[in-house]
Scaffold this active site. Structure first.
Site, PDB file in Angstrom:
ATOM      1  N   ALA A  13     -19.124-130.927 -20.942  1.00  0.00           N
ATOM      2  CA  ALA A  13     -17.901-130.164 -20.671  1.00  0.00           C
ATOM      3  C   ALA A  13     -16.959-130.170 -21.867  1.00  0.00           C
ATOM      4  CB  ALA A  13     -17.193-130.736 -19.440  1.00  0.00           C
ATOM      5  N   ALA A  14     -17.527-130.268 -23.080  1.00  0.00           N
ATOM      6  CA  ALA A  14     -16.665-130.386 -24.254  1.00  0.00           C
ATOM      7  C   ALA A  14     -16.448-129.060 -24.968  1.00  0.00           C
ATOM      8  CB  ALA A  14     -17.257-131.404 -25.224  1.00  0.00           C
ATOM      9  N   ARG A  19     -14.900-117.668 -24.996  1.00  0.00           N
ATOM     10  CA  ARG A  19     -15.045-116.350 -24.371  1.00  0.00           C
ATOM     11  C   ARG A  19     -14.096-116.136 -23.187  1.00  0.00           C
ATOM     12  NH1 ARG A  19     -21.521-117.126 -24.180  1.00  0.00           N
ATOM     13  NH2 ARG A  19     -20.827-119.296 -24.376  1.00  0.00           N
ATOM     14  N   LYS A  26     -11.559-124.018 -20.150  1.00  0.00           N
ATOM     15  CA  LYS A  26     -12.406-123.246 -19.222  1.00  0.00           C
ATOM     16  C   LYS A  26     -12.703-124.021 -17.939  1.00  0.00           C
ATOM     17  CE  LYS A  26     -16.949-122.478 -20.182  1.00  0.00           C
ATOM     18  NZ  LYS A  26     -18.102-121.746 -20.759  1.00  0.00           N
ATOM     19  N   ARG A 338       8.334-123.348   4.180  1.00  0.00           N
ATOM     20  CA  ARG A 338       8.286-123.955   2.842  1.00  0.00           C
ATOM     21  C   ARG A 338       7.974-125.448   2.935  1.00  0.00           C
ATOM     22  NH1 ARG A 338      13.738-122.413   0.376  1.00  0.00           N
ATOM     23  NH2 ARG A 338      12.981-123.858  -1.221  1.00  0.00           N
ATOM     24  N   TYR A 392      23.640-126.150   0.906  1.00  0.00           N
ATOM     25  CA  TYR A 392      23.867-126.376  -0.525  1.00  0.00           C
ATOM     26  C   TYR A 392      25.272-125.947  -0.890  1.00  0.00           C
ATOM     27  CZ  TYR A 392      22.815-126.160  -5.550  1.00  0.00           C
ATOM     28  OH  TYR A 392      22.801-126.354  -6.907  1.00  0.00           O
TER      29      TYR A 392
END
Ligand code: UD1
Ligand code: CA
Length: 465
Positions: A13-14, A19, A26, A338, A392
């Site tokens: 995975a290095a 592309r 990636k 939320r 608030y």
């Protein structure tokens, strides 16, 4: 040729992932909500591998973060000199290891455990020194081609960049998965050279080198070709997503979930859905979401990392993020829950209601146009249309507390911090700044007065006609 010993999964995975044209490594691009690389490391668990070694290089800081909770060992390839060179970096980690090493690419997230088991079987049962997975692709562009001798046995792999037009026309390809013993691998790899267009050390060269040295190389053919897809660019990424999406949809259908249109239902890999739940088109359930049994999720609902109870109805166009919804709730249409919202059983949240960081007790309802933020609301409370918790003040957030059985009239402003005791009533249009005792009616608005004959005095006879 010791066949015994523990299995190691080794993930390459290095690579730079050029592309993809992305700032993000990636391997971190998600496929159905999970970073590509984590689909691959999960295979190690599925296979019962004793160790999982990941070779990192390009973008390793971010990748280390993503792997923080995975039981993996990391080795570093500081210069990206090719797949063969990447594997060489694991030499020390595998010093003295006996047992099969299964090499996979981090950019091939679609393999099934059962496929890799088949390859391991071929390796063991045919006493191979090297076994690799191959397949005949309708479009082999970009893959290394398999060259076979007159006896039909593999001769070597030719990378596309090195291939003549005749070789390019071959459709049998290397699918990037290999099994071998560590000692064999590193002995053979030490003879790989970078004599090619790209000046890279190709792992694929070990096939030819192994055969030259009289070793046994076997291939296994992939049955479901969609598994072999390697993600090199964004088009591949979309293809991988489509394959996995279909697979996930099929899985949940076998578990008794109805997907009205599986092609248009977007389910991440890490979710759960109970039986007899129905998902309508355009729903997106993101990682970490759990849906109970008997729910109905209507079109275009997005749910992220939330837990939904049993028999919940979610009407179209809701967005639910990091929330908990109890059994039998009815949500939407067009509601927004939320983070840190907790709805107890039987709560009703109607259209254009937003709830944040609040707990609503059993049977409480807010049917239309309300904002509930930073509130602790008891059972069987009615929140009227347009009511708002004013949480608030421009500097800090404060809580609103509403006791069981209370009634908040339409367009009320509850200026937090404020508390309504049980069974309190708030008159419509009130602005409430003081606590309300249990059972009391709070009226916080100007008294109405009617000014008789005002229009005629203001505009005269002409306008009054
Ligand atoms: C590779 C194979 C090709 C095969 C295809 C299958 C080689 C030379 N070619 O081509 O035969 O058909 O995979 O998908 O092996 N990597 C490193 N360090 C590097 C270079 C790559 O760790 O220096 C890693 C990448 O991160 C990736 C994997 O190795 O996970 C494959 O590299 P990539 O450049 O994608 O190879 P392909 O061109 O796809
Ligand atoms: Ca690749």
């Amino acid at each position: 040729m010791g066949r015994a010993g523990e299995l190691v999964l080794l993930v390459l995975a290095a690579g730079k992932g050029t592309r993809m044209r992305s700032r993000q490594p990636k391997m971190l691009h998600p496929v159905c909500g999970r970073p590509m690389l984590l689909h691959v490391t999960a295979l190690g668990r599925g296979l019962g591998a004793k160790r999982c070694i990941v070779v990192l290089g390009s973008g390793q800081e971010e990748l280390r973060g993503a792997l923080a909770h995975e039981p993996v060992e990391i080795v570093v390839q500081s210069e990206q000199l090719g797949t063969g060179h990447a594997l060489l970096q694991a030499r020390e980690a595998l010093q003295g290891h006996r047992g099969p090493v299964l090499i996979v690419h981090g950019d091939q997230p679609l393999y099934r455990t059962s496929t890799l088991e088949t390859l391991l079987d071929v390796f063991r049962s045919r006493s191979a020194d090297l076994a690799l997975l191959v397949g005949e692709l309708p479009d082999p562009t970009g893959y290394g081609r398999i060259l076979r001798g007159p006896d039909g046995r593999i001769d070597r792999i030719v990378e596309e960049t090195e291939a003549s037009p005749e070789v390019r026309a071959l459709r049998e390809v290397n699918l990037g998965i290999y099994v071998a013993e560590a000692a064999f691998l590193f002995k053979t790899l030490s003879r790989v050279a970078d004599r090619n267009e790209k000046r890279e050390y190709f792992l694929t060269d070990i096939v030819e080198l192994a055969l030259e040295a009289g070793h046994r190389v076997e291939t296994a053919s992939l049955e479901d070709l969609s598994e072999g897809l390697g993600v090199n660019d964004r088009a591949d990424l979309a293809r991988a997503e489509a394959v996995l999406r279909r697979r996930i949809a099929e899985h949940w259908m076998t578990q008794g979930v109805t997907l009205v249109d599986p092609e248009r239902t977007y389910l991440d890999a890490d979710i759960e859905i109970g039986p007899d739940s129905v998902l309508e088109p355009g729903c997106r359930l993101r990682a970490g979401t759990r849906i109970g049994a008997g729910c109905r999720i209507e079109p275009n609902v997005v749910i992220d990392a939330s837990s939904i109870g049993d028999n919940v109805l979610i009407k179209p166009h809701c967005f639910i993020e990091q929330a908990r919804v109890g059994d039998g709730c009815i949500i939407g249409p067009s509601a927004h829950l939320r983070p840190n919202t907790q709805l107890e059983d039987g709560v009703r949240i109607g259209n254009f209601v937003e709830v944040k960081n609040s707990r609503l007790g059993r049977g409480t309802k807010a049917d239309h146009l309300a904002y509930i933020g930073d509130a602790d609301i008891g059972e069987h409370v009615t929140i009227g249309c347009g009511a708002i918790t004013v949480n608030y003040d421009g500097q800090k957030k404060s809580r609103t507390v509403i006791g069981d059985g209370s009634f908040v009239g339409c367009n009320a402003n509850l200026i937090a911090p404020v508390k309504l005791e049980a069974n309190a009533y708030v008159a419509a249009g009130s602005t409430i700044t003081q606590d309300v005792p249990g059972g009391a009616l709070a009226v916080g608005r100007a008294r109405q007065r009617n000014v008789e004959g005002w229009r005629q005095r203001r505009f005269g006879k002409r306008d009054a006609d």
